[in-house]
Design a protein around this motif. Structure first.
Motif, PDB file in Angstrom:
ATOM      1  N   PHE A 168       7.263   7.844 -13.126  1.00  0.00           N
ATOM      2  CA  PHE A 168       7.801   9.141 -12.716  1.00  0.00           C
ATOM      3  C   PHE A 168       7.067   9.666 -11.496  1.00  0.00           C
ATOM      4  N   ILE A 169       7.826  10.044 -10.473  1.00  0.00           N
ATOM      5  CA  ILE A 169       7.271  10.702  -9.294  1.00  0.00           C
ATOM      6  C   ILE A 169       7.815  12.124  -9.272  1.00  0.00           C
ATOM      7  N   ASP A 170       6.929  13.104  -9.430  1.00  0.00           N
ATOM      8  CA  ASP A 170       7.369  14.497  -9.440  1.00  0.00           C
ATOM      9  C   ASP A 170       7.297  15.068  -8.022  1.00  0.00           C
ATOM     10  N   HIS A 171       8.343  15.741  -7.607  1.00  0.00           N
ATOM     11  CA  HIS A 171       8.492  16.299  -6.247  1.00  0.00           C
ATOM     12  C   HIS A 171       8.606  15.171  -5.228  1.00  0.00           C
ATOM     13  N   GLY A 172       7.565  14.378  -5.068  1.00  0.00           N
ATOM     14  CA  GLY A 172       7.694  13.118  -4.346  1.00  0.00           C
ATOM     15  C   GLY A 172       7.373  13.126  -2.870  1.00  0.00           C
ATOM     16  N   MET A 173       7.596  14.203  -2.167  1.00  0.00           N
ATOM     17  CA  MET A 173       7.432  14.192  -0.715  1.00  0.00           C
ATOM     18  C   MET A 173       6.045  13.702  -0.316  1.00  0.00           C
ATOM     19  N   GLY A 174       6.013  12.715   0.582  1.00  0.00           N
ATOM     20  CA  GLY A 174       4.752  12.221   1.102  1.00  0.00           C
ATOM     21  C   GLY A 174       4.081  11.138   0.289  1.00  0.00           C
ATOM     22  N   VAL A 175       4.711  10.688  -0.782  1.00  0.00           N
ATOM     23  CA  VAL A 175       4.131   9.597  -1.572  1.00  0.00           C
ATOM     24  C   VAL A 175       4.253   8.286  -0.801  1.00  0.00           C
ATOM     25  N   VAL A 176       3.150   7.513  -0.767  1.00  0.00           N
ATOM     26  CA  VAL A 176       3.142   6.212  -0.100  1.00  0.00           C
ATOM     27  C   VAL A 176       2.550   5.177  -1.053  1.00  0.00           C
ATOM     28  N   ILE A 177       3.304   4.107  -1.282  1.00  0.00           N
ATOM     29  CA  ILE A 177       2.856   3.033  -2.180  1.00  0.00           C
ATOM     30  C   ILE A 177       2.908   1.724  -1.404  1.00  0.00           C
ATOM     31  N   GLY A 178       1.759   1.079  -1.250  1.00  0.00           N
ATOM     32  CA  GLY A 178       1.636  -0.105  -0.406  1.00  0.00           C
ATOM     33  C   GLY A 178       2.197  -1.381  -1.014  1.00  0.00           C
ATOM     34  N   GLU A 179       2.241  -2.401  -0.187  1.00  0.00           N
ATOM     35  CA  GLU A 179       2.888  -3.670  -0.533  1.00  0.00           C
ATOM     36  C   GLU A 179       2.321  -4.346  -1.775  1.00  0.00           C
ATOM     37  N   THR A 180       1.003  -4.407  -1.901  1.00  0.00           N
ATOM     38  CA  THR A 180       0.406  -5.139  -3.020  1.00  0.00           C
ATOM     39  C   THR A 180      -0.028  -4.214  -4.162  1.00  0.00           C
ATOM     40  N   ALA A 181       0.456  -2.972  -4.139  1.00  0.00           N
ATOM     41  CA  ALA A 181       0.145  -2.044  -5.229  1.00  0.00           C
ATOM     42  C   ALA A 181       0.850  -2.500  -6.506  1.00  0.00           C
ATOM     43  N   GLU A 182       0.190  -2.262  -7.631  1.00  0.00           N
ATOM     44  CA  GLU A 182       0.774  -2.560  -8.939  1.00  0.00           C
ATOM     45  C   GLU A 182       0.613  -1.332  -9.823  1.00  0.00           C
ATOM     46  N   ILE A 183       1.694  -0.936 -10.453  1.00  0.00           N
ATOM     47  CA  ILE A 183       1.702   0.266 -11.283  1.00  0.00           C
ATOM     48  C   ILE A 183       2.191  -0.100 -12.669  1.00  0.00           C
ATOM     49  N   GLY A 184       1.421   0.268 -13.684  1.00  0.00           N
ATOM     50  CA  GLY A 184       1.781  -0.053 -15.064  1.00  0.00           C
ATOM     51  C   GLY A 184       2.865   0.849 -15.621  1.00  0.00           C
ATOM     52  N   THR A 226      -7.425  -0.647   2.546  1.00  0.00           N
ATOM     53  CA  THR A 226      -8.559  -0.376   3.424  1.00  0.00           C
ATOM     54  C   THR A 226      -8.836  -1.553   4.352  1.00  0.00           C
ATOM     55  N   SER A 227      -7.917  -2.512   4.372  1.00  0.00           N
ATOM     56  CA  SER A 227      -8.130  -3.705   5.186  1.00  0.00           C
ATOM     57  C   SER A 227      -6.819  -4.146   5.808  1.00  0.00           C
ATOM     58  N   TRP A 228      -6.910  -4.828   6.954  1.00  0.00           N
ATOM     59  CA  TRP A 228      -5.727  -5.412   7.583  1.00  0.00           C
ATOM     60  C   TRP A 228      -5.552  -6.870   7.182  1.00  0.00           C
ATOM     61  N   ASN A 229      -6.393  -7.364   6.298  1.00  0.00           N
ATOM     62  CA  ASN A 229      -6.284  -8.747   5.856  1.00  0.00           C
ATOM     63  C   ASN A 229      -5.096  -8.933   4.928  1.00  0.00           C
ATOM     64  N   LYS A 230      -4.560 -10.134   4.906  1.00  0.00           N
ATOM     65  CA  LYS A 230      -3.479 -10.450   3.980  1.00  0.00           C
ATOM     66  C   LYS A 230      -4.024 -10.520   2.560  1.00  0.00           C
ATOM     67  N   GLY A 231      -3.136 -10.566   1.604  1.00  0.00           N
ATOM     68  CA  GLY A 231      -3.562 -10.661   0.213  1.00  0.00           C
ATOM     69  C   GLY A 231      -3.642  -9.305  -0.450  1.00  0.00           C
ATOM     70  N   LYS A 232      -4.204  -9.292  -1.632  1.00  0.00           N
ATOM     71  CA  LYS A 232      -4.309  -8.068  -2.413  1.00  0.00           C
ATOM     72  C   LYS A 232      -5.187  -7.049  -1.703  1.00  0.00           C
ATOM     73  N   ARG A 233      -4.623  -5.911  -1.343  1.00  0.00           N
ATOM     74  CA  ARG A 233      -5.376  -4.890  -0.616  1.00  0.00           C
ATOM     75  C   ARG A 233      -5.039  -3.472  -1.064  1.00  0.00           C
ATOM     76  N   HIS A 234      -4.193  -3.353  -2.080  1.00  0.00           N
ATOM     77  CA  HIS A 234      -3.807  -2.036  -2.593  1.00  0.00           C
ATOM     78  C   HIS A 234      -4.202  -1.902  -4.064  1.00  0.00           C
ATOM     79  N   PRO A 235      -4.217  -0.686  -4.590  1.00  0.00           N
ATOM     80  CA  PRO A 235      -4.710  -0.457  -5.953  1.00  0.00           C
ATOM     81  C   PRO A 235      -3.790  -0.999  -7.042  1.00  0.00           C
ATOM     82  N   THR A 236      -4.390  -1.146  -8.218  1.00  0.00           N
ATOM     83  CA  THR A 236      -3.655  -1.470  -9.446  1.00  0.00           C
ATOM     84  C   THR A 236      -3.871  -0.334 -10.427  1.00  0.00           C
ATOM     85  N   LEU A 237      -2.779   0.254 -10.889  1.00  0.00           N
ATOM     86  CA  LEU A 237      -2.846   1.334 -11.875  1.00  0.00           C
ATOM     87  C   LEU A 237      -2.459   0.786 -13.235  1.00  0.00           C
ATOM     88  N   GLY A 238      -3.283   1.066 -14.237  1.00  0.00           N
ATOM     89  CA  GLY A 238      -2.968   0.652 -15.592  1.00  0.00           C
ATOM     90  C   GLY A 238      -1.864   1.505 -16.188  1.00  0.00           C
TER      91      GLY A 238
END
Length: 243
Positions: A80-96, A110-122
């Protein structure tokens, strides 16, 4: 299966937003719901190898909803995204499953390198408005991220993180009537840093009083005391500033 998931997405809005009044209102007026539908399509196209088309769908979704979700991001059920304006979710992010994000949240890299670079939310994570979670870190199941926090280190399951940079605090009563605490705000926070500052202020005030007593005794015994003009500590005022 698709209709079951759609019903879940609609039910989630009623469960987490008391302003929702009807199913038709949710379907037509909730950008978070629209962004989720767009992402389902974009993610399917991405996995099918139609990368450009997936990005185009994602771009249209951003234009219509103000929510930017990369088609490569993996998102669980009952999100669920409430209101939503301005939310940004990156390419390798994972959300439970059962996660909640408020407006202005960034799951960034925080990096320009390829591979896993975004957060994982449980599962069951709540991220307050304006919070930034950066880097390939893990936010544990049931964790709460306070509004405007900047998280760059992992957060254990069930913990509450606040501040810039975010620090873990003890939180009580994070659930109200069996539901999540809106905006990740809790009524009781045992912030160790604030507690330490309060104790330091009290110690300084107590020290000032002892020094005054010593000086008074020296004067009584006939000693000469030079008193520099120094501002007195007002414990109540300082404590209010810390709070």
């Amino acid at each position: 299966m698709i209709f079951t998931k759609l019903k879940e997405e609609i039910a989630v809005v009623f469960d987490r937003d008391p302003a929702a009044r009807s199913t038709w209102e949710v379907i037509t007026c909730y950008p978070g719901f629209h962004a989720r539908l767009f992402h389902r399509l974009a993610h399917w196209l991405w996995n099918a190898g139609l990368k450009w088309l997936a990005r185009l769908v994602s771009h249209l979704s951003r234009w219509l909803t103000g929510i930017e979700i990369h088609p490569g991001a993996r998102i669980g059920r009952r999100f669920f995204i409430d209101h939503g304006m301005g939310v940004v979710i990156g390419e390798t992010a994972e959300i439970g499953d059962d996660c909640t994000l408020y407006h202005g949240v960034t799951l960034g890299g925080t990096s320009w390198n390829k591979g896993k670079r975004h957060p994982t939310l449980g599962n069951g994570v709540v991220v307050g408005a304006g919070a930034k979670i950066l880097g390939p870190i893990t936010i544990g199941d049931g964790a709460k991220i306070g509004s405007n926090a900047v998280v760059v280190k992992e957060v254990p399951p069930g913990a509450t993180a606040i501040g810039i940079p975010a620090r873990i605090v003890e939180a009580h009563d994070t659930v109200q009537n069996g539901r999540f605490a809106a905006y990740a705000v809790v009524r009781e926070l045992n912030d160790p840093m604030a507690k330490a500052i309060h104790e330091l202020i009290e110690h300084c005030v107590d020290t000032d009083k002892r020094i005054e007593q010593i000086l008074a005794e020296v004067k009584r015994l006939g000693g000469r005391v030079e008193e520099p003009e120094a501002p007195r500590l007002d414990a109540n005022q300082l404590n209010k500033m810390v709070d």
